[in-house]
Design an enzyme around this catalytic site. Structure first.
Site, PDB file in Angstrom:
ATOM      1  N   ASN A  89      17.858   9.191  34.930  1.00 51.23           N
ATOM      2  CA  ASN A  89      19.131   8.838  34.988  1.00 51.23           C
ATOM      3  C   ASN A  89      19.630   7.409  34.573  1.00 51.23           C
ATOM      4  O   ASN A  89      20.717   7.036  34.129  1.00 51.23           O
ATOM      5  CB  ASN A  89      19.704   9.034  36.518  1.00 51.23           C
ATOM      6  CG  ASN A  89      18.911   8.093  37.395  1.00 51.23           C
ATOM      7  OD1 ASN A  89      17.801   7.935  37.439  1.00 51.23           O
ATOM      8  ND2 ASN A  89      19.573   7.920  38.355  1.00 51.23           N
ATOM      9  N   LYS A  93       4.736   6.322  32.930  1.00 56.61           N
ATOM     10  CA  LYS A  93       5.541   7.743  32.598  1.00 56.61           C
ATOM     11  C   LYS A  93       6.755   7.886  32.912  1.00 56.61           C
ATOM     12  O   LYS A  93       7.264   7.806  33.846  1.00 56.61           O
ATOM     13  CB  LYS A  93       4.437   8.746  33.461  1.00 56.61           C
ATOM     14  CG  LYS A  93       4.858  10.338  32.812  1.00 56.61           C
ATOM     15  CD  LYS A  93       4.652  11.387  33.566  1.00 56.61           C
ATOM     16  CE  LYS A  93       5.982  11.656  34.515  1.00 56.61           C
ATOM     17  NZ  LYS A  93       6.959  12.291  33.738  1.00 56.61           N
ATOM     18  N   GLY A 113      12.762   8.688  42.031  1.00 55.99           N
ATOM     19  CA  GLY A 113      12.900  10.004  41.773  1.00 55.99           C
ATOM     20  C   GLY A 113      13.307  10.837  43.158  1.00 55.99           C
ATOM     21  O   GLY A 113      13.766  10.082  43.947  1.00 55.99           O
ATOM     22  N   SER A 114      13.023  12.085  43.197  1.00 58.89           N
ATOM     23  CA  SER A 114      13.259  12.863  44.145  1.00 58.89           C
ATOM     24  C   SER A 114      12.486  12.444  45.475  1.00 58.89           C
ATOM     25  O   SER A 114      11.446  12.031  45.349  1.00 58.89           O
ATOM     26  CB  SER A 114      13.146  14.367  43.871  1.00 58.89           C
ATOM     27  OG  SER A 114      11.829  14.718  43.567  1.00 58.89           O
ATOM     28  N   GLY A 146       8.603  11.772  45.738  1.00 55.67           N
ATOM     29  CA  GLY A 146       8.243  10.346  46.299  1.00 55.67           C
ATOM     30  C   GLY A 146       7.286  10.517  47.434  1.00 55.67           C
ATOM     31  O   GLY A 146       6.455   9.720  47.459  1.00 55.67           O
ATOM     32  N   GLU A 206      11.278   4.744  45.510  1.00 52.29           N
ATOM     33  CA  GLU A 206      12.933   5.083  45.878  1.00 52.29           C
ATOM     34  C   GLU A 206      13.493   6.345  45.408  1.00 52.29           C
ATOM     35  O   GLU A 206      13.108   6.628  44.458  1.00 52.29           O
ATOM     36  CB  GLU A 206      13.527   4.032  44.897  1.00 52.29           C
ATOM     37  CG  GLU A 206      14.924   3.266  45.444  1.00 52.29           C
ATOM     38  CD  GLU A 206      16.165   4.447  44.958  1.00 52.29           C
ATOM     39  OE1 GLU A 206      16.374   5.133  45.795  1.00 52.29           O
ATOM     40  OE2 GLU A 206      16.322   4.486  43.851  1.00 52.29           O
ATOM     41  N   CYS A 232      21.467   7.676  42.217  1.00 58.28           N
ATOM     42  CA  CYS A 232      20.906   7.828  43.672  1.00 58.28           C
ATOM     43  C   CYS A 232      21.956   7.127  44.469  1.00 58.28           C
ATOM     44  O   CYS A 232      21.850   7.285  45.704  1.00 58.28           O
ATOM     45  CB  CYS A 232      19.521   7.075  43.784  1.00 58.28           C
ATOM     46  SG  CYS A 232      19.232   5.481  43.136  1.00 58.28           S
ATOM     47  N   GLU A 275      21.287  16.326  48.439  1.00 59.92           N
ATOM     48  CA  GLU A 275      21.658  15.827  47.266  1.00 59.92           C
ATOM     49  C   GLU A 275      21.842  16.744  46.088  1.00 59.92           C
ATOM     50  O   GLU A 275      20.783  17.132  45.591  1.00 59.92           O
ATOM     51  CB  GLU A 275      20.714  14.802  46.999  1.00 59.92           C
ATOM     52  CG  GLU A 275      20.765  13.793  45.963  1.00 59.92           C
ATOM     53  CD  GLU A 275      19.816  12.620  45.590  1.00 59.92           C
ATOM     54  OE1 GLU A 275      20.346  11.427  45.367  1.00 59.92           O
ATOM     55  OE2 GLU A 275      18.856  12.908  46.034  1.00 59.92           O
TER      56      GLU A 275
END
Length: 486
Positions: free
Chosen positions: A151, A174, A226-227, A231, A248, A282, A383
């Site tokens: 994002n 990555k 990320g998700s 995470g 995060e 986020c 989310e």
């Protein structure tokens, strides 16, 4: 023009040998922005070896020397902001203005950390023993694995890679495979700025490459955005190997609008928080709590403004909101809206697919606002990561703050009020990592800590001086000399 995807390993750009990889324009999925082949898990070993070989000399370089390279890279990024911002809009789907702004933000982040050599490097404490001082110095961790989301394809990598490098670490990175082009652009800027071979390695690929980085014995720390599910798995894998992890993750961020709010300001900021970047932040506003005294007026005007947003080709200057990233996101968000209505939510605006040929052919979701009736609803807790805003009404400020805290996440929140007492009450009661008073829930500046409370984050915060807490470890030095004159 379609760009060829390559990977950076030990200072050399090399083609991938894995499966074919295509980065498509989410507004027109038939258009290919970049293409090539994924990296393989075997490439991870080469990248980690290169980073390990470069680690000692890079850590030994003076911080000012490392900073000079970041400052040079910032200039390169700035010079290319218009072109790269347009590429970002084509590849990720945010508007061209937002894309250019994000590229410039990446340059700002590089500059902030490029000047780190002029800031405090350690601490001195008094010793209880005569003739001794206690110094606290900092050292790099070594080779850091960096895994970044789609994002913010250049800003988030910059705010991880810049502090990693300035504090003397080397990097194996990555990015999300949906946005390889902007990753390549950032890596090109850093290598053009003079970064030595092996200091930054870029591998574009799927989750197998990410897993190989996290599990590699040569990786000394991992930072991830990320998700939530991914995470947590990364943090668990890192803990099993005894290395630090920074994650995060999710957010279900609330905006609270109280009766005494500046209505025009609140409308403007809630719109930005909910629908800028197509809600793919986020920190996006995905929950709205409005007190009863202004709810009817506020929601009617908000729905009207959302319905009037110009949704379309993100490279068109007139567009105010672009598509979501891909078909999987489009289907997931659409299913979330459908589930909300099934669970009793009333659609105030949006909620239906576009029928026109242009938008129906892309991954467009109409700006959607749903009002909940008090019954449990997934849209309040899950989310969706898209332009969907769930609304509830509250009797008063206390009830509104309770609703804001009604989430396992605690990344960011916003409160709109002109009452200082209520604002201070929100600071005390709303449990989040970032709180905005009379501004949108989204937004992060490079010189202050960023990260969530509760289940939104693991490990030290990002950005500002907080980044040093993750990317370095301390050495406490008891410094004592011999006898004077000896």
């Amino acid at each position: 023009m379609t760009v060829t995807i390559e990977h950076l390993i030990d200072g050399r750009w090399v083609p991938g040998t894995g499966d074919a990889l295509f980065s498509v324009n989410p507004a027109q999925p038939s258009l290919i922005v970049a293409q090539g082949s994924n990296a393989r898990t075997s490439d991870v070993d080469a990248a980690v070896r290169a980073a390990g070989a470069a680690a000692a000399s890079w850590a030994a370089a003076p911080m000012h020397q490392r900073g000079t390279m970041l400052l040079s890279a910032a200039d390169i990024v700035d010079r290319n902001a218009e072109a790269w911002g347009l590429e970002l809009a084509r590849e990720e789907g945010k508007t061209k203005a937002e894309g250019i702004g994000e590229v410039r933000r990446a340059a700002q982040i590089l500059r902030y950390y490029g000047n780190e050599g002029d800031r405090q490097a350690g601490q001195i404490f008094s010793s209880p023993r005569a003739g001794e001082q206690i110094l606290v110095t900092r050292k790099p961790l070594g080779v850091v694995g960096v895994i970044t989301p789609f994002n913010f394809p250049i800003a988030i990598p910059a705010w991880k890679i810049a502090p990693a490098l300035i504090y003397g670490n080397t990097v194996v990175w990555k990015p999300a495979s949906t946005v390889p082009l902007l990753a390549i652009r950032l890596a090109q800027a850093l290598t053009e700025a003079g970064l030595p071979e092996g200091v930054l390695n870029l591998l574009i690929g799927g989750s197998d490459v990410g897993n190989a980085i996290v599990d590699h014995p040569g990786i000394d720390a991992v930072t991830f955005t990320g998700s939530t599910g991914v995470g947590r798995r990364i943090a668990a894998a890192a803990a099993a190997r005894g290395i630090p992890a920074q994650a995060e993750m999710g957010g279900k961020n609330a905006a609270v609008v109280l009766d005494d709010a500046d209505i025009e300001l609140a409308l403007e900021q809630v719109m930005l928080g909910a629908f800028r970047s197509t809600g793919q932040k986020c920190t996006a506003t995905s929950r709205l709590i409005v007190t009863d005294g202004i709810a009817d007026e506020f929601l009617a005007e908000l729905a009207e403004r959302a319905a009037a947003l110009a949704v379309g080709d993100p490279t068109d200057d007139a567009t105010q909101m672009g598509p979501v990233i891909n078909d999987a996101a489009h289907q997931s968000i659409s299913s979330g809206i459908e589930a909300a209505t099934t669970q009793g939510a009333a659609v105030l605006t949006g909620g239906q697919p576009y029928a026109d040929e242009v938008r129906a052919g892309g991954y467009f979701i109409a700006p959607t606002i749903v009002e909940l009736n008090g019954a449990p609803a997934d849209v309040w807790t899950d989310e969706l990561f898209g332009p969907v805003l769930a609304v509830r009404r509250a009797a008063d400020a206390e009830a509104a703050f309770d609703m804001a805290n009604d989430s396992e996440f605690g990344l960011s929140a916003a409160i709109f009020t002109q009452d200082l007492t209520r604002a201070l009450q929100a600071v005390e009661q709303i449990d989040v990592g970032v709180l905005h008073v009379n501004s949108e829930s989204a937004g992060a500046d490079p010189h202050v800590p960023f990260g969530g409370a509760k289940k939104s984050g693991l490990g030290p915060k990002e950005q500002g001086g907080a980044a040093r807490e993750f990317f370095t470890h301390t050495t406490t030095v008891y410094l004592r000399g011999g006898q004077a004159g000896a």
